[in-house]
Structures are given as C-alpha cells and as structure tokens.
Motif scaffolding. Structure first.
Motif, PDB file in Angstrom:
ATOM      1  N   PHE A 163     -57.339 -54.988   8.034  1.00 24.40           N
ATOM      2  CA  PHE A 163     -56.423 -55.251   6.923  1.00 24.40           C
ATOM      3  C   PHE A 163     -55.131 -54.450   7.036  1.00 24.40           C
ATOM      4  O   PHE A 163     -54.083 -54.911   6.577  1.00 24.40           O
ATOM      5  CB  PHE A 163     -57.124 -55.056   5.577  1.00 24.40           C
ATOM      6  N   ASN A 164     -55.182 -53.272   7.645  1.00 26.17           N
ATOM      7  CA  ASN A 164     -53.935 -52.557   7.938  1.00 26.17           C
ATOM      8  C   ASN A 164     -53.060 -53.406   8.859  1.00 26.17           C
ATOM      9  O   ASN A 164     -51.851 -53.553   8.637  1.00 26.17           O
ATOM     10  CB  ASN A 164     -54.219 -51.219   8.625  1.00 26.17           C
ATOM     11  N   SER A 165     -53.673 -53.965   9.885  1.00 25.43           N
ATOM     12  CA  SER A 165     -52.946 -54.798  10.835  1.00 25.43           C
ATOM     13  C   SER A 165     -52.402 -56.061  10.183  1.00 25.43           C
ATOM     14  O   SER A 165     -51.245 -56.454  10.415  1.00 25.43           O
ATOM     15  CB  SER A 165     -53.885 -55.164  11.995  1.00 25.43           C
ATOM     16  N   LEU A 166     -53.203 -56.697   9.357  1.00 20.82           N
ATOM     17  CA  LEU A 166     -52.758 -57.911   8.673  1.00 20.82           C
ATOM     18  C   LEU A 166     -51.577 -57.621   7.755  1.00 20.82           C
ATOM     19  O   LEU A 166     -50.581 -58.363   7.748  1.00 20.82           O
ATOM     20  CB  LEU A 166     -53.912 -58.529   7.880  1.00 20.82           C
ATOM     21  N   GLU A 167     -51.636 -56.535   7.007  1.00 16.23           N
ATOM     22  CA  GLU A 167     -50.526 -56.193   6.115  1.00 16.23           C
ATOM     23  C   GLU A 167     -49.269 -55.884   6.920  1.00 16.23           C
ATOM     24  O   GLU A 167     -48.166 -56.286   6.538  1.00 16.23           O
ATOM     25  CB  GLU A 167     -50.882 -55.014   5.215  1.00 16.23           C
ATOM     26  N   THR A 168     -49.397 -55.207   8.025  1.00 16.98           N
ATOM     27  CA  THR A 168     -48.241 -54.941   8.887  1.00 16.98           C
ATOM     28  C   THR A 168     -47.651 -56.248   9.400  1.00 16.98           C
ATOM     29  O   THR A 168     -46.425 -56.423   9.430  1.00 16.98           O
ATOM     30  CB  THR A 168     -48.640 -54.013  10.051  1.00 16.98           C
ATOM     31  N   CYS A 169     -48.490 -57.182   9.785  1.00 18.21           N
ATOM     32  CA  CYS A 169     -48.036 -58.495  10.236  1.00 18.21           C
ATOM     33  C   CYS A 169     -47.242 -59.198   9.133  1.00 18.21           C
ATOM     34  O   CYS A 169     -46.193 -59.795   9.385  1.00 18.21           O
ATOM     35  CB  CYS A 169     -49.246 -59.333  10.657  1.00 18.21           C
ATOM     36  N   ILE A 170     -47.713 -59.102   7.901  1.00 14.47           N
ATOM     37  CA  ILE A 170     -47.015 -59.706   6.766  1.00 14.47           C
ATOM     38  C   ILE A 170     -45.675 -59.004   6.540  1.00 14.47           C
ATOM     39  O   ILE A 170     -44.639 -59.656   6.363  1.00 14.47           O
ATOM     40  CB  ILE A 170     -47.889 -59.644   5.493  1.00 14.47           C
ATOM     41  N   GLU A 171     -45.680 -57.680   6.547  1.00 13.16           N
ATOM     42  CA  GLU A 171     -44.458 -56.918   6.309  1.00 13.16           C
ATOM     43  C   GLU A 171     -43.404 -57.162   7.392  1.00 13.16           C
ATOM     44  O   GLU A 171     -42.202 -57.123   7.107  1.00 13.16           O
ATOM     45  CB  GLU A 171     -44.773 -55.427   6.202  1.00 13.16           C
ATOM     46  N   MET A 172     -43.849 -57.446   8.604  1.00 11.84           N
ATOM     47  CA  MET A 172     -42.920 -57.728   9.701  1.00 11.84           C
ATOM     48  C   MET A 172     -42.495 -59.192   9.700  1.00 11.84           C
ATOM     49  O   MET A 172     -41.777 -59.631  10.593  1.00 11.84           O
ATOM     50  CB  MET A 172     -43.567 -57.367  11.046  1.00 11.84           C
ATOM     51  N   LYS A 173     -42.955 -59.936   8.698  1.00 12.31           N
ATOM     52  CA  LYS A 173     -42.631 -61.371   8.549  1.00 12.31           C
ATOM     53  C   LYS A 173     -43.169 -62.217   9.702  1.00 12.31           C
ATOM     54  O   LYS A 173     -42.595 -63.251  10.043  1.00 12.31           O
ATOM     55  CB  LYS A 173     -41.124 -61.579   8.396  1.00 12.31           C
ATOM     56  N   LEU A 174     -44.273 -61.776  10.293  1.00 11.74           N
ATOM     57  CA  LEU A 174     -44.919 -62.535  11.347  1.00 11.74           C
ATOM     58  C   LEU A 174     -46.095 -63.358  10.825  1.00 11.74           C
ATOM     59  O   LEU A 174     -46.545 -64.289  11.495  1.00 11.74           O
ATOM     60  CB  LEU A 174     -45.405 -61.593  12.458  1.00 11.74           C
ATOM     61  N   CYS A 175     -46.605 -62.977   9.661  1.00 16.89           N
ATOM     62  CA  CYS A 175     -47.726 -63.676   9.031  1.00 16.89           C
ATOM     63  C   CYS A 175     -47.319 -64.125   7.641  1.00 16.89           C
ATOM     64  O   CYS A 175     -46.582 -63.413   6.944  1.00 16.89           O
ATOM     65  CB  CYS A 175     -48.943 -62.760   8.914  1.00 16.89           C
ATOM     66  N   ASP A 176     -47.810 -65.264   7.247  1.00 19.59           N
ATOM     67  CA  ASP A 176     -47.523 -65.804   5.924  1.00 19.59           C
ATOM     68  C   ASP A 176     -48.407 -65.125   4.881  1.00 19.59           C
ATOM     69  O   ASP A 176     -49.638 -65.195   4.946  1.00 19.59           O
ATOM     70  CB  ASP A 176     -47.766 -67.313   5.930  1.00 19.59           C
ATOM     71  N   SER A 177     -47.764 -64.490   3.924  1.00 21.82           N
ATOM     72  CA  SER A 177     -48.474 -63.754   2.886  1.00 21.82           C
ATOM     73  C   SER A 177     -49.342 -64.656   2.014  1.00 21.82           C
ATOM     74  O   SER A 177     -50.474 -64.300   1.676  1.00 21.82           O
ATOM     75  CB  SER A 177     -47.464 -62.998   2.019  1.00 21.82           C
ATOM     76  N   VAL A 178     -48.831 -65.810   1.653  1.00 22.45           N
ATOM     77  CA  VAL A 178     -49.573 -66.716   0.764  1.00 22.45           C
ATOM     78  C   VAL A 178     -50.882 -67.159   1.420  1.00 22.45           C
ATOM     79  O   VAL A 178     -51.948 -67.135   0.790  1.00 22.45           O
ATOM     80  CB  VAL A 178     -48.706 -67.924   0.360  1.00 22.45           C
ATOM     81  N   VAL A 179     -50.805 -67.561   2.682  1.00 18.28           N
ATOM     82  CA  VAL A 179     -52.011 -67.996   3.391  1.00 18.28           C
ATOM     83  C   VAL A 179     -52.996 -66.834   3.524  1.00 18.28           C
ATOM     84  O   VAL A 179     -54.194 -66.986   3.255  1.00 18.28           O
ATOM     85  CB  VAL A 179     -51.656 -68.571   4.781  1.00 18.28           C
ATOM     86  N   ALA A 180     -52.491 -65.679   3.925  1.00 20.66           N
ATOM     87  CA  ALA A 180     -53.362 -64.516   4.100  1.00 20.66           C
ATOM     88  C   ALA A 180     -54.050 -64.136   2.797  1.00 20.66           C
ATOM     89  O   ALA A 180     -55.268 -63.912   2.771  1.00 20.66           O
ATOM     90  CB  ALA A 180     -52.563 -63.330   4.656  1.00 20.66           C
ATOM     91  N   HIS A 181     -53.294 -64.071   1.722  1.00 26.78           N
ATOM     92  CA  HIS A 181     -53.896 -63.678   0.447  1.00 26.78           C
ATOM     93  C   HIS A 181     -54.859 -64.733  -0.075  1.00 26.78           C
ATOM     94  O   HIS A 181     -55.900 -64.393  -0.643  1.00 26.78           O
ATOM     95  CB  HIS A 181     -52.812 -63.359  -0.579  1.00 26.78           C
ATOM     96  N   SER A 182     -54.537 -66.002   0.118  1.00 26.16           N
ATOM     97  CA  SER A 182     -55.445 -67.035  -0.395  1.00 26.16           C
ATOM     98  C   SER A 182     -56.795 -66.991   0.329  1.00 26.16           C
ATOM     99  O   SER A 182     -57.826 -67.268  -0.271  1.00 26.16           O
ATOM    100  CB  SER A 182     -54.820 -68.427  -0.299  1.00 26.16           C
ATOM    101  N   PHE A 183     -56.792 -66.606   1.588  1.00 31.89           N
ATOM    102  CA  PHE A 183     -58.048 -66.547   2.320  1.00 31.89           C
ATOM    103  C   PHE A 183     -58.790 -65.229   2.106  1.00 31.89           C
ATOM    104  O   PHE A 183     -60.012 -65.221   1.962  1.00 31.89           O
ATOM    105  CB  PHE A 183     -57.818 -66.762   3.818  1.00 31.89           C
ATOM    106  N   PHE A 184     -58.086 -64.109   2.068  1.00 31.47           N
ATOM    107  CA  PHE A 184     -58.737 -62.796   2.114  1.00 31.47           C
ATOM    108  C   PHE A 184     -58.847 -62.054   0.783  1.00 31.47           C
ATOM    109  O   PHE A 184     -59.572 -61.066   0.700  1.00 31.47           O
ATOM    110  CB  PHE A 184     -57.998 -61.882   3.106  1.00 31.47           C
ATOM    111  N   ASP A 185     -58.126 -62.460  -0.243  1.00 27.47           N
ATOM    112  CA  ASP A 185     -58.060 -61.649  -1.466  1.00 27.47           C
ATOM    113  C   ASP A 185     -59.419 -61.310  -2.069  1.00 27.47           C
ATOM    114  O   ASP A 185     -59.669 -60.163  -2.447  1.00 27.47           O
ATOM    115  CB  ASP A 185     -57.183 -62.306  -2.527  1.00 27.47           C
TER     116      ASP A 185
END
Length: 132
Positions: free
Chosen positions: A74-96
């Motif tokens: 999850f540290n890695s996923l959040e970094t990916c989101i913050e670097m604008k490499l991962c879509d936050s909406v998709v990530a949160h909808s799956f992992f929240d």
C-alpha cells in the motif's frame, strides 16, 4: 497501472500473507474471547494482540514479514497514485474496504514500528485517508 496492483494483490504470495493474517486475527479473537467493557475492546488489549501476532505466534517467528508485505504494497500503491501513474479512483474502489480493515486492525503495529522508524507506513496512511 492499478490493474497491475490488483493482479499483484491477488497473486499467491499476497493471498497467502492475507490469509495468514486473517487467520491469526480470527484465532486470537477466538482464543482470547471478548474483553471487558461489555464487548468493547480495550485499545491496550488490542495492541498486545496485534504485537503478539506480529512477533510471537507461529513458533515465535510471528507474522511480521506478512504485515510488512501488505504495508509495503500500500505504500507503493499510494506513491504510484501521488506520482500520477495510477488512477486513484480505480485503486480506492478496489482496495478501500480491505485497507481500512487492515489499518484499523494493525495500526498498533504501525505505531510500535514508528517508535524506531519515524514515517513508517506514512504512504499507506495517506491511502487510508485522514479519518483512519
């Protein structure tokens, strides 16, 4: 990129870690029973249970590496989101749902680690959000 994280999270190594942690929490709750205060758990009691899972169960080896593996993910996923490499909406909808439950259960472990490693799991905490 979030789909890569989803596939990684569902891979055998993460599934094994998640199952081990869920089993340890269930077993600990079952063996220790409800705490005083009419079914409400005492935070100090909860912290002892989580630290026991991390360091003492499994013939004294604990599940420290499994907890760290999930936190690192999850540290890695959040970094990916913050670097604008991962879509936050998709990530949160799956992992929240999973990450919120994990965080509420293992936050005492994070607090314990932060005593010697300030900033430990900060990115994961940002993913979880300010309300947790």
């Amino acid at each position: 990129r979030p789909l890569d994280y989803i596939a990684r999270f569902e891979a055998d190594s993460f599934a094994t870690a998640r199952q081990a942690l869920e089993g340890a929490v269930t077993d600990s709750n079952r063996s220790l029973g409800a705490s005083p205060n009419e079914g409400r758990r005492d935070p100090a009691f909860e912290a002892r249970v989580v630290l026991r899972i991390a360091y003492d169960i499994n013939d004294g080896q604990g599940l420290y590496s499994e907890i760290s593996q999930i936190i690192g993910f999850f540290n890695s996923l959040e970094t990916c989101i913050e670097m604008k490499l991962c879509d936050s909406v998709v990530a949160h909808s799956f992992f929240d749902r999973y990450v919120s439950k994990f965080w509420s259960t293992f936050q005492p472990f994070v607090a314990h680690r932060r005593q010697t490693a300030p900033g430990y799991a900060d990115a994961m905490q940002r993913f979880v959000g300010p309300d947790n």
